[in-house]
Design a protein around this motif. Structure first.
Motif, PDB file in Angstrom:
ATOM      1  N   GLY A 235      -3.399   9.226  12.677  1.00 57.96           N
ATOM      2  CA  GLY A 235      -4.078   9.272  13.960  1.00 57.96           C
ATOM      3  C   GLY A 235      -3.913   7.984  14.744  1.00 57.96           C
ATOM      4  N   PRO A 236      -4.424   7.956  15.968  1.00 57.61           N
ATOM      5  CA  PRO A 236      -4.211   6.796  16.833  1.00 57.61           C
ATOM      6  C   PRO A 236      -5.025   5.568  16.456  1.00 57.61           C
ATOM      7  CG  PRO A 236      -5.608   8.418  17.924  1.00 57.61           C
ATOM      8  CD  PRO A 236      -5.129   9.055  16.654  1.00 57.61           C
ATOM      9  N   ASP A 237      -6.077   5.738  15.637  1.00 58.43           N
ATOM     10  CA  ASP A 237      -6.947   4.611  15.301  1.00 58.43           C
ATOM     11  C   ASP A 237      -6.981   4.292  13.810  1.00 58.43           C
ATOM     12  OD1 ASP A 237      -7.813   4.427  18.031  1.00 58.43           O
ATOM     13  OD2 ASP A 237      -9.084   6.190  17.651  1.00 58.43           O
ATOM     14  N   GLY A 238      -6.274   5.066  13.002  1.00 58.77           N
ATOM     15  CA  GLY A 238      -6.342   4.876  11.559  1.00 58.77           C
ATOM     16  C   GLY A 238      -5.611   3.635  11.079  1.00 58.77           C
ATOM     17  N   HIS A 239      -6.037   3.133   9.911  1.00 57.24           N
ATOM     18  CA  HIS A 239      -5.420   1.955   9.306  1.00 57.24           C
ATOM     19  C   HIS A 239      -4.908   2.315   7.913  1.00 57.24           C
ATOM     20  CE1 HIS A 239      -6.876  -1.101  12.255  1.00 57.24           C
ATOM     21  NE2 HIS A 239      -7.762  -0.140  12.498  1.00 57.24           N
ATOM     22  N   VAL A 240      -3.863   1.605   7.483  1.00 56.94           N
ATOM     23  CA  VAL A 240      -3.252   1.839   6.176  1.00 56.94           C
ATOM     24  C   VAL A 240      -3.123   0.509   5.449  1.00 56.94           C
ATOM     25  CG1 VAL A 240      -1.213   2.665   4.930  1.00 56.94           C
ATOM     26  CG2 VAL A 240      -1.956   3.840   7.018  1.00 56.94           C
ATOM     27  N   LEU A 241      -3.510   0.494   4.174  1.00 55.55           N
ATOM     28  CA  LEU A 241      -3.342  -0.683   3.320  1.00 55.55           C
ATOM     29  C   LEU A 241      -2.081  -0.526   2.479  1.00 55.55           C
ATOM     30  CD1 LEU A 241      -6.956  -1.099   1.904  1.00 55.55           C
ATOM     31  CD2 LEU A 241      -5.847  -2.611   3.541  1.00 55.55           C
ATOM     32  N   GLY A 242      -1.498  -1.648   2.081  1.00 54.18           N
ATOM     33  CA  GLY A 242      -0.334  -1.553   1.199  1.00 54.18           C
ATOM     34  C   GLY A 242      -0.071  -2.852   0.473  1.00 54.18           C
ATOM     35  N   PHE A 265      -0.957  -1.237  10.048  1.00 50.64           N
ATOM     36  CA  PHE A 265      -0.585  -1.311   8.635  1.00 50.64           C
ATOM     37  C   PHE A 265      -0.846  -2.730   8.157  1.00 50.64           C
ATOM     38  CE2 PHE A 265       2.918  -2.335   5.517  1.00 50.64           C
ATOM     39  CZ  PHE A 265       2.247  -1.797   4.431  1.00 50.64           C
ATOM     40  N   HIS A 266      -1.645  -2.869   7.114  1.00 55.34           N
ATOM     41  CA  HIS A 266      -2.055  -4.169   6.593  1.00 55.34           C
ATOM     42  C   HIS A 266      -1.434  -4.359   5.203  1.00 55.34           C
ATOM     43  CE1 HIS A 266      -5.131  -4.349   9.788  1.00 55.34           C
ATOM     44  NE2 HIS A 266      -5.235  -3.054   9.561  1.00 55.34           N
ATOM     45  N   ALA A 267      -0.433  -5.207   5.126  1.00 50.31           N
ATOM     46  CA  ALA A 267       0.273  -5.443   3.865  1.00 50.31           C
ATOM     47  C   ALA A 267      -0.297  -6.677   3.181  1.00 50.31           C
ATOM     48  CB  ALA A 267       1.759  -5.619   4.129  1.00 50.31           C
ATOM     49  N   VAL A 268      -0.380  -6.615   1.861  1.00 49.79           N
ATOM     50  CA  VAL A 268      -0.921  -7.723   1.081  1.00 49.79           C
ATOM     51  C   VAL A 268       0.077  -8.100  -0.012  1.00 49.79           C
ATOM     52  CG1 VAL A 268      -2.781  -8.488  -0.450  1.00 49.79           C
ATOM     53  CG2 VAL A 268      -3.299  -6.986   1.492  1.00 49.79           C
ATOM     54  N   LEU A 269       0.435  -9.373  -0.049  1.00 51.41           N
ATOM     55  CA  LEU A 269       1.270  -9.913  -1.124  1.00 51.41           C
ATOM     56  C   LEU A 269       0.378 -10.764  -2.021  1.00 51.41           C
ATOM     57  CD1 LEU A 269       3.985 -10.736  -2.507  1.00 51.41           C
ATOM     58  CD2 LEU A 269       4.134 -12.576  -0.817  1.00 51.41           C
ATOM     59  N   VAL A 270       0.280 -10.395  -3.279  1.00 51.41           N
ATOM     60  CA  VAL A 270      -0.528 -11.144  -4.234  1.00 51.41           C
ATOM     61  C   VAL A 270       0.394 -12.032  -5.065  1.00 51.41           C
ATOM     62  CG1 VAL A 270      -2.124 -10.997  -6.175  1.00 51.41           C
ATOM     63  CG2 VAL A 270      -2.250  -9.310  -4.332  1.00 51.41           C
ATOM     64  N   ASP A 271       0.199 -13.352  -4.958  1.00 54.11           N
ATOM     65  CA  ASP A 271       0.973 -14.303  -5.763  1.00 54.11           C
ATOM     66  C   ASP A 271       0.244 -14.492  -7.088  1.00 54.11           C
ATOM     67  OD1 ASP A 271       2.326 -16.369  -6.931  1.00 54.11           O
ATOM     68  OD2 ASP A 271       2.269 -17.715  -5.192  1.00 54.11           O
TER      69      ASP A 271
END
Length: 538
Positions: A235-242, A265-271
């Motif tokens: 949808g136009p307002d939805g968010h996605v994590l990755g 889209f919110h991407a996360v890099l875990v060191d």
């Protein structure tokens, strides 16, 4: 999240209207190869259990059905069979069928032929010749005699009514049969394996010439289809994590999602403290600047290394890292939700071989090693999965990456395990040992690129052993660590052989690592294959 719930949540966004070849799996070790060969013809296909519900198949536009091989005997009690409802669907729609090995025996068994044990088993290369007077479309553009790969103990002793033999070997008179009226063909050999040099030609004859499939499975179309579907879903307002690691799978998935919804889209890099040398900063730069991905990095290296103190068991390492990753990712997900709003979806880089493990007739394989991936996130996160790559093999992911304009070095990166260097350090993981391995690993990769071997290798890495050896440096005695280099060539990572790296490249690599990395004074080269060894050491 249990397997059943995972499969329910992870159903792809896929288009049911896309024509496909359905491959029904009877538990063959080669089933995934059939799918790969069909995809190489630019024809879309999917793998199903041979016991798939007919109603599931009925939802799809089936261009053809291929029955795989399998380890059973069709005449034994409990042997797997296609359901009567599925056979009715196939016959009502006049869908062309190709049975391979057990698949051919299934055709014969169902339609009145006779399958029994052969006088001798037949494994390996065999010369197939056309039956005189038969001009089957299966063998178009093929010579009268050709090499194929056999792997069977049973054989067809009498063909069903309506079928005729079109191919034979010195050991069996019915190794290729056909029934033009019912549009059914059977092969006792395996055209899908590399030891059948003209196998791809034969499969092309069936899939494209006989079944009429259109070779239009192209990555640019796939990308656009995904982008349109994910926009509609989120949808136009939805968010996605990755979670993004910087490997080819997560990079391609992240770029696709960014093309679809941008900064939502919110991407996360875990060191985790066990990445390659300068990996976190390199991934941040590449993903943000070159790929336009909204990525944040969480440096949790001290947290991970503290938890790994004193741990030497590889499975315990994997579980600690996997569990801690989930904790860190959930913490970051909560921050993102507070800052940007609710996220209902999670991006995951599942590939088709992972899906095959779940839908195979034989079911999930035995656990050789615990795999670290986001699929282990707890149900409490209440996220729905989006998996843009779950219909693709690794080579197709790379093709998609190139179509998206991702740089060659990123697309052709070798696989890197989720636990990172922790499972390439045999024994306890410490900051000092990580530093030693990072330096050696960086030199190894640099030399493979410089010598032109990197692209030919499926996976390459250095292992730091829990062994020390005596050496001589600058007229003085040393007692330092031993390391091993592992380079393998493989196409599917299910089997692999050691890569025959030239001695001069080995020599340069050894000289540089021993001279430039303080703490290593001896380098070995791993020449084991998979099986019996695995690719990684832990």
């Amino acid at each position: 999240m249990g397997e059943e719930e995972y499969l329910k949540q992870s159903s792809r966004l896929g288009n049911l209207d896309r024509p496909q070849v359905a491959i029904l799996d009877f538990g063959s070790q080669y089933s995934h190869l059939i799918a790969r060969r069909v995809r190489e013809l630019h024809v879309y296909c999917e793998l199903y259990s041979c016991q798939v519900d007919a109603a599931e198949l009925a939802q799809h536009q089936l261009t053809a059905v291929i029955l795989s091989g399998g380890p059973n005997s069709v005449y034994e009690e409990g042997a797997p069979h296609v359901s009567p409802e599925t056979w009715k669907l196939i016959q009502d729609r006049r869908i062309p069928v190709l049975g391979i090995c057990y698949g051919m025996q299934e055709l014969a068994h169902v339609f009145g032929g006779r399958v029994e044990a052969g006088l001798k088993h037949e494994y390996g290369k065999a010369m197939v010749h056309r039956v005189e007077g038969c001009d089957s479309q299966l063998f178009a553009d093929m010579p009268s005699e050709f090499q194929m790969w056999m792997s069977h103990g049973d054989k067809l002793h009498a063909v069903p009514d309506g079928f005729k033999a079109v191919g034979a070997t010195a050991n069996a008179e019915y190794v290729a049969i056909e029934n033009l009226a019912t549009r059914m063909w059977g092969l006792q050999f395996h055209p899908e394996v590399t030891h059948s040099p003209l196998g791809k030609t034969l499969l092309r004859n069936f899939v494209i010439t006989i079944a009429g499939a259109t070779p239009d499975w192209v990555m640019t179309d796939y990308a656009q289809e995904f982008i349109e579907e994910v926009r509609a879903k989120v949808g136009p307002d939805g968010h996605v994590l990755g979670a993004v690691s910087g490997g080819v799978d997560s990079t391609v998935a992240a770029v696709l999602m960014t093309r679809a919804i941008g900064d939502r889209f919110h991407a996360v890099l875990v060191d985790n403290g066990c990445l390659r040398k300068d990996e976190a900063s390199a991934v941040l730069k590449r993903m943000r600047e070159d790929c336009g991905v909204n990525l944040r990095c969480v440096d949790a290296s001290d947290r991970f290394l503290d938890l790994l103190k004193g741990v030497t068991d590889p499975e315990k390492k994997r579980k600690i890292i996997g569990g801690t990753f989930i904790d860190v990712f959930q913490e970051e997900a909560a921050k993102i939700e507070r800052e940007s709003g609710p996220c209902q979806y999670l991006l995951q880089g599942t590939l088709y071989p992972d899906v095959i493990e779940s839908i195979s007739y034989k079911g999930p394989s035995a656990t050789i090693k615990t795999h670290h991936n986001v699929g282990g996130l707890p149900a409490s996160m209440n996220l729905k999965l989006i998996e843009p790559l779950r219909e693709l093999f690794k080579d197709e992911v790379r093709e998609l990456g190139m179509a998206l304009g991702i740089d060659e070095a990123s697309v052709w990166r070798h696989p890197f395990p989720g636990p990172g260097l922790a499972i390439r350090i045999i024994g306890e993981v410490t900051a000092e040992r990580v530093k030693i391995l990072q330096e050696a690993d960086a030199i190894m990769i640099e030399e493979l690129w410089r010598s032109g071997h990197y692209r030919a290798i499926g996976q390459a890495f250095v292992v730091l052993l829990p062994v020390k050896s005596v050496g001589v440096m600058g007229d003085g005695r040393t007692y330092e660590n031993v390391a091993a280099v592992r380079c393998v060539e493989t196409t599917d990572y299910m089997t692999a052989d050691f890569y025959h790296l030239p001695y001069d490249v080995m020599g340069t690599m050894s000289s540089r690592i021993i001279n430039e990395v303080r703490g290593i004074n001896r380098l070995c080269y791993d020449i084991s294959s998979k099986p019996p060894a695995t690719i990684e050491w832990e």
